[in-house]
Design a protein around this motif. Structure first.
Motif, PDB file in Angstrom:
ATOM      1  N   GLU A   1      64.597 -51.991 -34.020  1.00  0.00           N
ATOM      2  CA  GLU A   1      65.154 -50.769 -33.441  1.00  0.00           C
ATOM      3  C   GLU A   1      64.071 -49.706 -33.282  1.00  0.00           C
ATOM      4  O   GLU A   1      63.301 -49.446 -34.204  1.00  0.00           O
ATOM      5  CB  GLU A   1      66.284 -50.224 -34.315  1.00  0.00           C
ATOM      6  N   ALA A   2      64.024 -49.087 -32.101  1.00  0.00           N
ATOM      7  CA  ALA A   2      63.003 -48.078 -31.843  1.00  0.00           C
ATOM      8  C   ALA A   2      63.500 -47.016 -30.869  1.00  0.00           C
ATOM      9  O   ALA A   2      62.715 -46.318 -30.247  1.00  0.00           O
ATOM     10  CB  ALA A   2      61.749 -48.745 -31.281  1.00  0.00           C
ATOM     11  N   ILE A   3      64.818 -46.859 -30.737  1.00  0.00           N
ATOM     12  CA  ILE A   3      65.369 -45.953 -29.729  1.00  0.00           C
ATOM     13  C   ILE A   3      65.057 -44.504 -30.076  1.00  0.00           C
ATOM     14  O   ILE A   3      65.066 -44.107 -31.246  1.00  0.00           O
ATOM     15  CB  ILE A   3      66.890 -46.164 -29.577  1.00  0.00           C
ATOM     16  N   SER A   4      64.765 -43.729 -29.062  1.00  0.00           N
ATOM     17  CA  SER A   4      64.521 -42.305 -29.226  1.00  0.00           C
ATOM     18  C   SER A   4      64.867 -41.603 -27.919  1.00  0.00           C
ATOM     19  O   SER A   4      64.155 -41.738 -26.932  1.00  0.00           O
ATOM     20  CB  SER A   4      63.056 -42.032 -29.589  1.00  0.00           C
TER      21      SER A   4
ATOM     22  N   LEU B   1      63.456 -45.528 -23.323  1.00  0.00           N
ATOM     23  CA  LEU B   1      64.367 -45.460 -24.458  1.00  0.00           C
ATOM     24  C   LEU B   1      63.663 -45.402 -25.808  1.00  0.00           C
ATOM     25  O   LEU B   1      64.232 -44.894 -26.776  1.00  0.00           O
ATOM     26  CB  LEU B   1      65.319 -46.673 -24.460  1.00  0.00           C
ATOM     27  N   VAL B   2      62.444 -45.919 -25.910  1.00  0.00           N
ATOM     28  CA  VAL B   2      61.817 -46.063 -27.227  1.00  0.00           C
ATOM     29  C   VAL B   2      60.914 -44.887 -27.545  1.00  0.00           C
ATOM     30  O   VAL B   2      60.467 -44.147 -26.661  1.00  0.00           O
ATOM     31  CB  VAL B   2      61.008 -47.378 -27.315  1.00  0.00           C
ATOM     32  N   GLN B   3      60.641 -44.702 -28.835  1.00  0.00           N
ATOM     33  CA  GLN B   3      59.745 -43.668 -29.299  1.00  0.00           C
ATOM     34  C   GLN B   3      58.300 -44.032 -28.949  1.00  0.00           C
ATOM     35  O   GLN B   3      57.902 -45.189 -29.028  1.00  0.00           O
ATOM     36  CB  GLN B   3      59.867 -43.500 -30.808  1.00  0.00           C
ATOM     37  N   LYS B   4      57.508 -43.015 -28.609  1.00  0.00           N
ATOM     38  CA  LYS B   4      56.108 -43.263 -28.288  1.00  0.00           C
ATOM     39  C   LYS B   4      55.346 -43.776 -29.501  1.00  0.00           C
ATOM     40  O   LYS B   4      54.482 -44.639 -29.394  1.00  0.00           O
ATOM     41  CB  LYS B   4      55.464 -41.982 -27.762  1.00  0.00           C
TER      42      LYS B   4
END
Length: 525
Positions: free
Chosen positions: A155-158, A77-80
């Protein structure tokens, strides 16, 4: 029984017992985050066992690396690039405003985070493990620190998704070419960019125990009907525990008449259409994971309107809109009229046309009803197959298939040429309806009308249409009469019904509208 015992029983009925209260407090305490990091780690490990995309990172900092912490996130779910942020996060805690590493203490760390923040990220304080779990599964980094009975979420969703493009079902020649996507925040931003007003209100909620789907609804304060809004919120409250995956789920759960073939709400994937609906006093509902926007309440005549009607000149828009109404009449009644005329009322057909029909039907082994049912059924079957198949193949199947099968049916003597023409005109007319779900309704209703025409002739068609009209008159959309502004009659709103008045007569400030722009009635199903 003693008074003391009786009093105890009355207390049990009137409220929560002390024992139950103690159990409830104990359960809440167990859910709260432990200030011992090893206990929190064990709890989180137990929650996410057998979940391979959950990642843990352990960190130590402070004097002699005495302060321990760990960060948990969901890799899918998170950005690299946010992974690098995790590493710089604690480095900033060491360098920024706290002083050298020898000066870092847990109390100073808490003070720094709560009063200054960390880099340019805004943390969310978490108090219990359930909330921490929800944040991890929503695409947040969650930081646990030894000695602190709270956690921090960043928050870090991507999630990769399609970019903003024109929706294929609502293409226009003039006007904006933007369409909504599956990202709720992007869709809200597209609408916010068009209505930059403090009166545009947005409320959101999460529904479902498993999916935790986010639903947002928007309305323009001062333009929306207060009773309609209250009714919408009342119905929305009943679906909080249900697993809603798409906007159509929401429509069926909150509509007035579930068994009606007619849609009681509108759909759009165009931000400009949603904006116009808000200005007109509507409520729009958006669901994360789908690009379809639900517009409610919806009136029957609004389902015939297209956003491009307002981008063309008044005379052109009125002409096109009238063509749509004619197309609906053709799509609904043409097969039935043909069956009634050829079976019961041949004297109403001009002689030359009657002779042509008789000649084409010579040798056809089926009565007009069965012939019509077979042709309409297979036409609908080809249309459905064309939708489900890959796009390039589907277009070829629907066009070539219709030509080949129609010609083969005529050559084989199964169907007459006039019936092929009737079915083709019926299908083409149904495509002229802007709302796809309304077109499906008419495609379904034409079947019982054909049976009525085959049994009672023209009188059967009249009975069928009268029943449809009575049903439409009884429908409500969030308590608003479905046939407004005709029933009840609202003369001022007729300027945008069958005809489209010049745009200068339609534009008005939504804040100057009366709060009750629709005749609201009781919610009777």
């Amino acid at each position: 029984m003693s008074p003391r015992r009786t009093g105890w029983r009355i207390k049990q009925k009137s409220g929560v017992s002390k024992k139950e209260q103690l159990i409830d407090d104990s359960m809440k305490q167990m859910k709260r985050i432990d200030d011992q990091l090893k206990n929190s780690r064990a709890k989180i490990d137990d929650i996410f066992k057998d979940t391979d995309d959950i990642s843990f990172h352990d960190y130590q900092f402070g004097p002699h690396l005495s302060i321990h912490s760990f960060i948990i996130h969901c890799q899918s779910l998170v950005q690299k690039e946010k992974v690098n942020f995790v590493k710089s996060l604690l480095q900033d805690l060491v360098k920024h405003e706290i002083g050298s590493a020898n000066e870092i203490t847990l109390e100073r760390l808490k003070h720094f985070i709560l009063n200054h923040g960390v880099t340019n990220e805004t943390p969310v304080l978490i108090n219990d493990y359930e909330e921490a779990t929800t944040k991890v599964l929503a695409g947040y980094f969650v930081l646990f620190i030894d000695g602190w009975d709270q956690a921090l979420a960043f928050e870090a969703i991507s999630i990769e998704g399609r970019s903003v493009a024109e929706p294929s079902t609502e293409a226009v020649v003039k006007g904006p070419h933007e369409g909504t996507v599956e990202d709720l925040k992007k869709n809200i931003g597209l609408i916010r960019s068009r209505i930059q007003s403090k009166h545009l209100k947005l409320k959101s909620l999460h529904v479902g125990q498993v999916t935790r789907t986010e639903i947002a609804y928007m309305y323009l304060e001062g333009a929306v009907d207060a009773e309609v809004l209250a009714e919408f919120e009342k119905r929305l409250e009943k679906v909080k525990d249900l697993e809603i995956l798409e906007t159509t789920f929401l429509e069926e759960l909150i509509e007035d008449s579930t068994l009606s073939p007619f849609p009681q709400y509108r759909y759009t994937e165009r931000p400009d259409t949603a904006t116009a609906a808000l200005i007109d006093g509507k409520i729009i509902a958006l669901v994360h994971g789908t690009g379809a926007i639900l517009i409610c309440p919806a009136l029957y005549l609004e389902l015939f309107q297209s956003v491009e009607d307002y981008y063309q000149r008044s005379f052109i828009s009125t002409t096109i809109r009238l063509m749509r109404f004619i197309a609906v009449i053709i799509a609904l009644t043409l097969p039935s009229v043909y069956i009634a005329l050829s079976t019961f009322h041949p004297e109403m057909i001009p002689t030359i046309l009657l002779l042509a029909i008789v000649n084409t039907r010579e040798g056809i082994p089926f009565p007009a009803l069965l012939e019509a049912l077979i042709m309409v059924f297979f036409f609908e079957l080809m249309r459905e197959a064309g939708i489900r198949m890959p796009k390039p193949v589907g277009q070829a199947v629907s066009i070539v298939g219709a030509l080949i099968i129609g010609e083969a049916a005529i050559q084989a003597g199964i169907a007459s040429p006039i019936m092929v023409v009737v079915v083709a005109l019926t299908g083409i007319s149904s495509f002229a309806v802007p709302q796809y779900n309304l077109a499906i309704s008419y495609r379904i209703i034409q079947f019982p009308l054909m049976f009525l025409a085959a049994t009672l002739g023209g009188f059967g068609i009249m009975v069928g249409l009268l029943l449809v009209l009575l049903h439409l008159s009884s429908l409500r959309s969030l308590g608003v009469p479905y046939l407004a502004p005709f029933a009840p009659l609202r003369p001022r709103q007729l300027r945008d019904a069958f005809i489209r008045a010049p745009i200068g007569k339609l534009l008005r400030s939504p804040r100057n509208q009366k709060n009750h722009q629709y005749p609201h009635t009781s919610n009777e199903k």
